[in-house]
Write a protein that holds these residues in place. Structure first.
Motif, PDB file in Angstrom:
ATOM      1  N   PHE A  67     -32.265 -38.724  -5.574  1.00  0.00           N
ATOM      2  CA  PHE A  67     -32.495 -37.369  -5.101  1.00  0.00           C
ATOM      3  C   PHE A  67     -31.392 -37.056  -4.117  1.00  0.00           C
ATOM      4  O   PHE A  67     -31.260 -37.725  -3.089  1.00  0.00           O
ATOM      5  N   SER A  68     -30.531 -36.074  -4.440  1.00  0.00           N
ATOM      6  CA  SER A  68     -29.391 -35.807  -3.561  1.00  0.00           C
ATOM      7  C   SER A  68     -28.960 -34.349  -3.652  1.00  0.00           C
ATOM      8  O   SER A  68     -29.206 -33.671  -4.646  1.00  0.00           O
ATOM      9  N   LEU A  69     -28.310 -33.911  -2.577  1.00  0.00           N
ATOM     10  CA  LEU A  69     -27.701 -32.583  -2.513  1.00  0.00           C
ATOM     11  C   LEU A  69     -26.276 -32.785  -2.019  1.00  0.00           C
ATOM     12  O   LEU A  69     -26.064 -33.210  -0.890  1.00  0.00           O
ATOM     13  N   ALA A  70     -25.304 -32.507  -2.872  1.00  0.00           N
ATOM     14  CA  ALA A  70     -23.896 -32.694  -2.514  1.00  0.00           C
ATOM     15  C   ALA A  70     -23.408 -31.519  -1.672  1.00  0.00           C
ATOM     16  O   ALA A  70     -24.012 -30.443  -1.657  1.00  0.00           O
ATOM     17  N   GLN A  71     -22.292 -31.740  -0.994  1.00  0.00           N
ATOM     18  CA  GLN A  71     -21.664 -30.657  -0.231  1.00  0.00           C
ATOM     19  C   GLN A  71     -21.253 -29.557  -1.203  1.00  0.00           C
ATOM     20  O   GLN A  71     -20.733 -29.835  -2.277  1.00  0.00           O
TER      21      GLN A  71
ATOM     22  N   ASN B  44     -15.999 -25.037   0.210  1.00  0.00           N
ATOM     23  CA  ASN B  44     -16.569 -24.911   1.556  1.00  0.00           C
ATOM     24  C   ASN B  44     -15.445 -25.102   2.552  1.00  0.00           C
ATOM     25  O   ASN B  44     -14.838 -26.170   2.554  1.00  0.00           O
ATOM     26  N   PRO B  45     -15.126 -24.125   3.372  1.00  0.00           N
ATOM     27  CA  PRO B  45     -15.687 -22.780   3.479  1.00  0.00           C
ATOM     28  C   PRO B  45     -15.469 -21.987   2.192  1.00  0.00           C
ATOM     29  O   PRO B  45     -14.614 -22.307   1.383  1.00  0.00           O
ATOM     30  N   PHE B  46     -16.262 -20.907   2.036  1.00  0.00           N
ATOM     31  CA  PHE B  46     -16.174 -20.105   0.826  1.00  0.00           C
ATOM     32  C   PHE B  46     -16.267 -18.625   1.155  1.00  0.00           C
ATOM     33  O   PHE B  46     -16.676 -18.241   2.249  1.00  0.00           O
ATOM     34  N   ASN B  47     -15.854 -17.806   0.201  1.00  0.00           N
ATOM     35  CA  ASN B  47     -15.942 -16.360   0.323  1.00  0.00           C
ATOM     36  C   ASN B  47     -16.663 -15.852  -0.914  1.00  0.00           C
ATOM     37  O   ASN B  47     -16.167 -16.001  -2.023  1.00  0.00           O
ATOM     38  N   ALA B  48     -17.827 -15.311  -0.741  1.00  0.00           N
ATOM     39  CA  ALA B  48     -18.641 -14.693  -1.784  1.00  0.00           C
ATOM     40  C   ALA B  48     -19.489 -15.694  -2.578  1.00  0.00           C
ATOM     41  O   ALA B  48     -20.694 -15.640  -2.508  1.00  0.00           O
ATOM     42  N   THR B  49     -18.881 -16.629  -3.352  1.00  0.00           N
ATOM     43  CA  THR B  49     -19.709 -17.546  -4.136  1.00  0.00           C
ATOM     44  C   THR B  49     -19.336 -18.992  -3.878  1.00  0.00           C
ATOM     45  O   THR B  49     -18.179 -19.314  -3.587  1.00  0.00           O
ATOM     46  N   THR B  50     -20.336 -19.855  -4.003  1.00  0.00           N
ATOM     47  CA  THR B  50     -20.128 -21.292  -3.872  1.00  0.00           C
ATOM     48  C   THR B  50     -21.091 -22.006  -4.810  1.00  0.00           C
ATOM     49  O   THR B  50     -22.141 -21.457  -5.180  1.00  0.00           O
ATOM     50  N   THR B  51     -20.754 -23.229  -5.213  1.00  0.00           N
ATOM     51  CA  THR B  51     -21.577 -24.005  -6.134  1.00  0.00           C
ATOM     52  C   THR B  51     -22.235 -25.161  -5.403  1.00  0.00           C
ATOM     53  O   THR B  51     -21.575 -25.889  -4.659  1.00  0.00           O
ATOM     54  N   LEU B  52     -23.528 -25.317  -5.638  1.00  0.00           N
ATOM     55  CA  LEU B  52     -24.299 -26.426  -5.084  1.00  0.00           C
ATOM     56  C   LEU B  52     -24.660 -27.368  -6.224  1.00  0.00           C
ATOM     57  O   LEU B  52     -25.227 -26.944  -7.236  1.00  0.00           O
ATOM     58  N   THR B  53     -24.298 -28.641  -6.082  1.00  0.00           N
ATOM     59  CA  THR B  53     -24.618 -29.663  -7.076  1.00  0.00           C
ATOM     60  C   THR B  53     -25.685 -30.564  -6.488  1.00  0.00           C
ATOM     61  O   THR B  53     -25.549 -31.017  -5.351  1.00  0.00           O
ATOM     62  N   TYR B  54     -26.724 -30.817  -7.255  1.00  0.00           N
ATOM     63  CA  TYR B  54     -27.815 -31.649  -6.761  1.00  0.00           C
ATOM     64  C   TYR B  54     -28.381 -32.498  -7.887  1.00  0.00           C
ATOM     65  O   TYR B  54     -28.152 -32.222  -9.064  1.00  0.00           O
ATOM     66  N   ALA B  55     -29.084 -33.561  -7.510  1.00  0.00           N
ATOM     67  CA  ALA B  55     -29.676 -34.465  -8.481  1.00  0.00           C
ATOM     68  C   ALA B  55     -31.139 -34.700  -8.123  1.00  0.00           C
ATOM     69  O   ALA B  55     -31.482 -34.833  -6.950  1.00  0.00           O
ATOM     70  N   LEU B  56     -31.975 -34.747  -9.149  1.00  0.00           N
ATOM     71  CA  LEU B  56     -33.399 -35.005  -8.974  1.00  0.00           C
ATOM     72  C   LEU B  56     -33.748 -36.349  -9.596  1.00  0.00           C
ATOM     73  O   LEU B  56     -33.334 -36.642 -10.720  1.00  0.00           O
TER      74      LEU B  56
ATOM     75  N   GLN C 100     -39.475 -35.226  -0.681  1.00  0.00           N
ATOM     76  CA  GLN C 100     -38.131 -35.455  -0.158  1.00  0.00           C
ATOM     77  C   GLN C 100     -37.442 -34.136   0.165  1.00  0.00           C
ATOM     78  O   GLN C 100     -37.711 -33.123  -0.464  1.00  0.00           O
ATOM     79  N   THR C 101     -36.523 -34.201   1.145  1.00  0.00           N
ATOM     80  CA  THR C 101     -35.741 -33.029   1.527  1.00  0.00           C
ATOM     81  C   THR C 101     -34.308 -33.448   1.820  1.00  0.00           C
ATOM     82  O   THR C 101     -34.081 -34.489   2.430  1.00  0.00           O
ATOM     83  N   ARG C 102     -33.350 -32.637   1.384  1.00  0.00           N
ATOM     84  CA  ARG C 102     -31.935 -32.835   1.709  1.00  0.00           C
ATOM     85  C   ARG C 102     -31.364 -31.495   2.147  1.00  0.00           C
ATOM     86  O   ARG C 102     -31.723 -30.452   1.610  1.00  0.00           O
ATOM     87  N   THR C 103     -30.440 -31.548   3.130  1.00  0.00           N
ATOM     88  CA  THR C 103     -29.836 -30.334   3.669  1.00  0.00           C
ATOM     89  C   THR C 103     -28.330 -30.518   3.791  1.00  0.00           C
ATOM     90  O   THR C 103     -27.861 -31.612   4.103  1.00  0.00           O
ATOM     91  N   THR C 104     -27.586 -29.442   3.559  1.00  0.00           N
ATOM     92  CA  THR C 104     -26.140 -29.464   3.773  1.00  0.00           C
ATOM     93  C   THR C 104     -25.716 -28.158   4.437  1.00  0.00           C
ATOM     94  O   THR C 104     -26.316 -27.112   4.207  1.00  0.00           O
TER      95      THR C 104
END
Length: 195
Positions: free
Chosen positions: A111-115, A119-131, A185-189
């Motif tokens: 269970f993870s949340l990648a950076q 980042n930094p970003f303007n308008a859109t950014t992608t979050l990659t995570y695993a369950l 579980q909880t992950r934060t970035t």
């Protein structure tokens, strides 16, 4: 592997006088290489795995590639399995001349949340995570005051790797926090929005 010039092929049959034979320019920085049979497996820091056919060393050609979630740094091959390490994970892939496939058997799920990227970003950014297991999950965005700014996902989702895009066009510049939460579980970035 040459970080700037990609894959370099050198004849070392005479170790006292090695000679350059050919090269293949990888898209990014070549961090590591492993040669097996007629293929060179290159861990490319920008685009992941590059598999180069070196049966003709003077004219190497791309046989297949696999885009990893992060920057690929190490590669090793045993049989048909390719062991690939990137900045976010460790993967076991399989290769056949028609392409690269994820194997049925692999490392345990986490269970993870990648950076986010960029980042930094303007308008859109992608979050990659695993369950690590199938079940209810929530992916939310909070501002620096701890107020929920957006909910990207709320509901059941299958185990494995996933991606979500946050379109922050209507939000002011500043620090934001992405929180991935399951039943136990909880992950934060931390993310920076710059306009």
């Amino acid at each position: 592997a040459d970080g700037e010039a990609g894959l370099q092929i050198v004849n070392v049959s005479n170790p006292q006088n090695p000679t350059w034979v050919g090269s293949y320019a990888t898209p990014g920085a070549a961090w590591d290489v492993f040669v097996s049979d007629s293929y060179a497996y290159v861990a490319d820091g920008e685009v992941g795995l590059q598999i180069v056919n070196v049966s003709d060393p003077q004219n190497p050609t791309l046989a297949a590639s696999y885009d990893t979630p992060g920057s690929a740094h190490g590669v090793h091959v045993i049989g048909n399995n390719i062991y690939l390490a990137d900045e976010y994970s460790f993967m076991v892939l399989s290769f056949n001349p028609l392409g690269v496939d994820k194997p049925v058997v692999g490392p345990p799920r986490i269970f993870s949340l990648a950076q986010n990227y960029p980042n930094p970003f303007n308008a859109t950014t992608t979050l990659t995570y695993a369950l690590d297991k199938t079940g209810p999950v929530e992916l939310s965005i909070f501002n620096s005051l701890g107020q929920r700014a957006a909910v990207l996902l709320s509901g059941a989702q299958a185990a494995g790797e996933h991606r979500a895009i946050w379109d922050a066009a209507g939000f002011p510049s500043g620090a934001y926090y992405a929180r991935l939460k399951s039943a136990d579980q909880t992950r934060t970035t931390r993310m920076i929005l710059l306009k």
